[in-house]
Every structure is written in C-alpha cells, then in structure tokens.
Design an enzyme around this catalytic site. Sequence first.
Site, PDB file in Angstrom:
ATOM      1  CG  PHE A  42      28.834  -3.994 -31.009  1.00  0.00           C
ATOM      2  CD1 PHE A  42      29.026  -3.132 -29.952  1.00  0.00           C
ATOM      3  CD2 PHE A  42      27.900  -5.008 -30.841  1.00  0.00           C
ATOM      4  CE1 PHE A  42      28.337  -3.264 -28.761  1.00  0.00           C
ATOM      5  CE2 PHE A  42      27.200  -5.159 -29.658  1.00  0.00           C
ATOM      6  CZ  PHE A  42      27.422  -4.283 -28.624  1.00  0.00           C
ATOM      7  CD  GLU A  43      25.599   0.553 -30.957  1.00  0.00           C
ATOM      8  OE1 GLU A  43      25.594   1.742 -31.329  1.00  0.00           O
ATOM      9  OE2 GLU A  43      24.628   0.021 -30.430  1.00  0.00           O
ATOM     10  N   GLY A  44      30.688   1.076 -33.940  1.00  0.00           N
ATOM     11  CA  GLY A  44      31.788   2.004 -34.175  1.00  0.00           C
ATOM     12  C   GLY A  44      32.947   1.641 -33.271  1.00  0.00           C
TER      13      GLY A  44
END
Lengths: 254, 666
Positions: free
Chosen positions: B469-471
Amino acid sequence: MAMRALVGCKRVIDYAVKVRVKPDKTGVVIDGVKHSMNPFDEIAVEEAVRMKEKKLVSEIVAVSCGPAQCQETLRTAMAMGADKAIHVEIPAKEFELVQPIHIAKILAKLATDVKADVVILGKQAIDDDCNQTAQMTAAFLDWPQAVFAAKIEKDGDSLAVTREIDGGTETIKVNVPAVISADLRLNEPRYATLPNIMKAKKKPMEKKTAKDLGVDLTPRIQVISVEDPPVREAGQKVDDVDQLITKLKGLGRI
Amino acid sequence: MLSKLSTATRILGRVNVSPSTLARRRPWILPYLSSISSNSSKLENQSAPLSTKDDGLEETREKSREAQIKEPPSDLKKYKTSFGKDIFLGKFDLDLFEFPEVLEKERHETLHEMLVPIERFFSEEVDSKQIDLDAKIPDKVLQGLKELGLYGQQVPTEYGGLGLNATEYARLQEIISLDGSVAVTLAAHQTIGYKGLLLYGTEEQKQKYLPKLASGEMVAAFALTEPSSGSDAASIQTRAKLSQDGKHWIMNGGKIWISNGGTADFFTVFANTSDENAPVKSSRSISAFMVERKFGGVTNGKPEDKHGIRGSNTAEVHFDNVKIPAENILGEEGDGFKIAMNILNSGRFSMGSAGAGGLKKLMSIAAEHAISRKQFGKYLSEFGLIKDKFVKMAADIYVMEAMAYTTAGLIDGGKYEDCAQEAAMVKVYSSEATYRCTNECLQILGGMGYMRDYPIERALRDSRIMSIFEGTNEILRLLVALNGCKHAGQGLRDMVKQLRNPFQFPNLVWKKAFERRRHANDNPKLDLKLSRFLHPSLEAASESLEYSVLRLQFGTEMLLQAHGKNILDEQLMLQRIADIAIDIYAMTCALSRASRAYCIGLPNAQHEVHLAEYFCIGALHRVKHNMECILGGPGTNGDELSKAIADQIFKHKGYFPEHPLNKTFW
C-alpha cells in the site's frame, strides 16, 4: 462546597523499572533511569479532579518537592486537571536524605499559605514505602486525617471518607479542613490526553525553596549502606511435622 | 549527563587554534562551534543551513562544487532542488550532512511528555493478540485513542488538533505502530483520509470539517483504488458529473480495499470529471471530492478478511448517484491527480519511524531469547550466524530512523518544494527492511517464533502490507529512477550543449574525457571530498558514499546515452539505478546521524559510528553489483535471457519446462 485542594505528587523511579543498587552501596542507580509520578499520588490527583468535576473542589494546586525534573511530574498533574503547580526545588543530592518529616513540614506550610481546605496525598511512595507524610502533615497542621481512603463523599459541610482497615472498610465523618491519603481502590487515574498536555503548558507553575518556607532540611538520618536483599534460597520439603520441628530446631529458629 | 560539547571542546583545547581556522581545516565541527563560543544551545542556530553561513568555508565548498557540472543558468528558484534528484547529476547537497534538529527545547519537552500516556495506553489497553483474533478493534480502544487526541495529530491547534509537525508525527508513529491494525486505522483517517482537506481545503471547508475530524467525531477514509485501477491511479472510472443547476456533483462508481471504508463518515473520493466524449486521457481528468456518508447513496461491503492488520476495517465502497454539494470539491476541477499524489507523498516518510519503532521491540524480544537460550553448551548470542542477524537488524533500524527523521527535517525545514523523491526512498527501504528484519526475528526464535503465542508472527503478517500500500515498491522504484533520470536529462542537456562547443568550453571537455576514462576503470576521482564534512572516523565510509554518487552519475549518463527516452521501458535498469539512489540516501542519512552523535557526545556514539560504517560496507557492495549489471552487457546482467524466459512463461501461462521425469522415448 468550593474547596481548594493541595495535592502532593512525588517523582519516583517508575514501577516497571528493575531497581539496581549502586556499586558503592550508597544508594540505588538514579541516573538515566525512567521516573514517573508515584502511582498513589496519581490516584490522589485523579480524586481531586473528580471532586472538581463534582463541584466539591474549585481549585487544585499540585505540589512536588525535589530536583528540577519534578516539573515534568507537575506538568503531568496539570495535564490530568490540576490548575496550578508549586515546585519546591531541592537539589538531587540533598533530596536523597530528605524524609517524610521534612516534606510534611513543607506541605503544612504550603497548605496554610495557599489556604487549602483539603490536602490529598498518596498513602505511600513506592520508593521508600514510608506511609508517614499524610499523618505527619495532619499533625503539623493540627487537622483531622482520613488515611487509606477508598471513597470520598460529601456529607453536609464535612466529608464522609470510607477507609481501608485490616478487617475491611470503615466510614468516618471528617471535618474540613482535613488531610486525606489515597489508597489503591479510590479510583483509576485517567490518561493525560495530548490536548490537555498542551494546555498544561499555559498553566502557572511557581518555584519555591525550602528556605522560603522556613523549613530546615538538615538530614536526620545517615545512610550507612544500601544492599540487595539476600538471594532467595531454595526451599526444603519435609515428610511430616516431626521432621519439620527437627529441621527448625537445627536451624536455630525455635 | 554527558556534555554535548565534550568532543568539540577537547579538540579545540588541544589544537589551540581559532575557531574559524579550525573550521576551515575540519569543517565537520562547524555546527557545534556556536555552542562553545556563545554558550547557547546549538539548537537555536538550526535554521541557518551550512551552505549559506559566512564561515570561511566558502573556499572549500567552491572547490567541491568545481568538481561538479556548472549549474545551468536559470531564474532564481524559490525552492532548493531535491537531494534525491541531484545525486543523479553527481551533485551532493552538503546540507544533508547537518542532521536536522527541528524541535527547540519547548517542543521537544512537550513531545516527550506526550509519549508517556500513549505508551501507557498501548501497553495497558491495546490487546493486539485479541484484536488480531477478532479482526476488530474494540470501540473502547478507539474511544480512548480519540480522547487522547490521536485522531488529529497534524491538524492545527486552532481547529482542535495537536498541530504536530512532520518530525513530531514521525515520533508518535514509533509507538502507535506497536499495533499494526491501530496504526493503519489512524493513518487511513488522518495521514490520507483528510490530508487533502489539510493541504488543499479552503478556510470554509476546514472550519466545517476539521474540528469534527480532529476529535474523531467523524472518521475519514481515502477512496482512490478501484477494481481496475490500482497502481494506474489515473485510469479510475468512478464518475462525477455536474448537475444542471451547477449546485451538485452526481457521483457514481465503486472503490475497493478502502481502509476505514466500513466505518468512515467522511471520504476523500477521486472521480473522473472529464468530458465523457474526450478521447485522450489527460492528467487533468480527475477531481477530488469530500463526500459525507450522510449525503446518501454511499454504501460499503463487508470487512475484508486479511492476512495481516486484521483489526483494520477494509471494505468496498459504492457511490450510487451520490449528490455532492459543489463546494465540497477539493481544489479546482482537474486537480485530483496532483492532490492524490501529494497526499500520498506527504505521509510516506513516517513508515521509516513506524517500522523502526516496532522492530526495536521485536529486537528486544529476540535479544532476550538469544542471551538466555543455550544450545550445544553455548548461548545463542555466541554463535556467529545469530550475531550476524542481530547486526544486520540493528543497521537496518539505524538507517530507517536516520532516513525517516532526515526526511521529516527536510519537510519541516520548508526549503524544498516537496520531498517526494526522498519520501519514496524511505518508504521502499523501510517496508522491505521491516519485513526482512521481522522475518529474521522469527527465525531467531525458531519454533517459538512460529507460534501465535508470541507477537512476532503477527508482526510479520502486519508488516507484509507495507510493500503494497501507499504506492507499491515497484512503482516507487520506477518513480525514483525516472524522476532522477528526468532531472539528470535536463542537466545533461546543457552539459551536452557545452560539450559540443569544445573551443568555448575546453576545460569541461578535457575534464569530462578524464572523468570518463577513470570511470571506465571503475576508479572515479573522489573530488567531492565529502569526508571533510563528517567526523574523521567516518572517512572510509564517506569515500564509499562519494564513490556511489559519482558512479550513479556515470551510470545515469550511460543509460540516458544508450536509451534516451526509451529508458522508460528498461525497468530492470531503472530498478538498479533506483536501488543505488536509495542506498546513497540511506548512507547519507546514516553517516550524518553517526557523525552528529559522535560530535555532540551521545552515549554509545562510538558504536553508532561502527554501525554506520558497517552499513556503508554493505551498501557499497550493492552499489558495485548494481553498477556492474548496468554497465556490463547481457552476459553480466542476464537481461536478454530474462526477457526471453519471461515471454515463454506467459506463453505457457505458467511454468513451461517439461517435468524432469518426462521422457520423449522409452
């Protein structure tokens, strides 16, 4: 009722820390060790805040005696709800030999100075376990005392304090002004919330010295040696009472 | 209490020269001289960066800069160029060697006062094992977190929040990350959920929503991902159309894997607002909206059953003709993509401190085990293989902390337009290091580590999501590499113009020729002289860093020369370049931190220096390996073979070799 409460907060080594004796046997290791407010004092502060919420108390003054770091303890008290704080500065070296009798004199003077109606202290500190300060303070002030309080309620113009005794509890009526010491079952202290910690920065903190209050801190004791308790030995199992008596006689216990 | 000035004063006293002369000879001592001369805390001078102080060091710096390409003439920039991009040009921003000291005494004290109740709350009220088993965080815990004020950490105080800056926020994450589910719930709410409002909201929007969000009365979520749009965020298909009277937007679509999706009342939703008939997908086609559940039409699916962070609520969210008031748009129409990227960028760096906080606890558990368990008559801690695991863990934690707080310092300093490059580097390194180290902790505890009774297996499951997540780490690596190459390309263009004019710029031509020759022999001239800005004991490590920076510059030049714009498709090369850049940033932060620790006399500073040196040795190996693969041909890096094999795999929809037992004849 609108009383003013003076609450004592002692800065002690945190309860979770494993205490170690200094190699030179003059005391315990304090440097770099985590300190926090005495848990019974936290209960005392919490009770004062609850009394303020119930409108029994209108102002709470927190006081702590000791080195400069006591200001952190006082800020925690203010974050929990105390309105102002007084720091009686005592240098660390001197503080090691300060006893409940000195603190009781300081608290008695402060109680008169700030015109406190009730002094709430923790029943004992977890570092020295003296259980003397509240009683001595009451004596110096010549005020009634209600120690080991498990519940504090209003009773007309006085307080009805339920206190812990050996056989259970007893409830006594205490005239105000009075000194109360908080026991474990009085309440469960709240967490100081982060917004309150920030608000506490704006609350006033006074600094005094023992000399300002006219209290002599000359030590009345001398520490000869501080040692670890003896290592616990293994137990022994015996088959019957006769063997037990023989063994005890052999050890010189009876 | 150790004197902060011990090393500096000892040296000054011994050498018996004036501070300015000493500073010329040993520039690394400079930040700490002010504390001796003025008897005031160094912290008060933290605002002035090393490179603009008039301190007699200009000469040294000039010589250092001469070794770099001349800066192309440009308009006076308001912001400094990013460190993480300049290294691709071989330019090293010396400011990074001054480890940031962002908090002055007052804020530092307040921060540490705040840590006490949070630590207590987590150790007394948060039962991570139960949260993991029930896949739910008890309401009592959430209420306690709200009362503590943890739902509004970065909201300014005038809206009812704590007003923490990046550094303070990162510090709190060290404790909050002790429970992964709680950490993600809080992060989904504030780090991304309403960050858009904080960054881009108008005053009216902030007044309307921030106080409720800060107190936790409203819970927020960030809704970007869709079934067909994960990493490719620009391709989202949720649509929002302006109503006839222009007073509402009507939104239709669905989002998946939204943290707090089932519990949030406030969503930052990204939708396509471009003309449906427009053929070209532009970066201006997405807009950001603040959607309240009470607008009607917002529904969510059941909580997803996850591998880790099981207490965090993750759900699908559907928008069915949701009427959004026109004033609830964030920024302007078309700003959506930029807003989404900036929101994600702003919170990324805290993964470093969050990972470090959790790992420190796990490392204590593992160390306790290693020093008490005996096998073959010796304690585990006496065995080389076990020692190695701990050392690698300590180095990783050290670097993660250094990177997180350096990046936080850069953000708080405000001198950079954004720290997206550095934040991405922190995130990639920290997510992988956390999983790797947690895995090693589990290994150290052996069978016990595998049991649910111990917190390690849960920590491992919780940390697995960090690379996703978060990229995703893959996207972030490409981002780091491409941003660096793009920045280098611009700088190189000017250099190429100058190189094409040998008579006007003869010095440059000769310099470049010699430089290239040295690089061809893997022996670049280390003329940045970085070691002069660090404590002398870190000289060897600083040379490794310098070597890495110069090799990165060379590697970038070679790649751009060979591929030009097609570098976009050379993902293996981009990954290698990105890994080198990340290692460089990690080395820089570690050395800066160790040098400062030694100079101000922190306890165990000598060992911090060792740790930084150890890390740099490992990093240098990786850099050399990556450079070898970049510069060597297909025989060295195996890229051609790799492409061919990959095609075969997909042709066969899986593993293609014949089973070893099959025969073609009997």
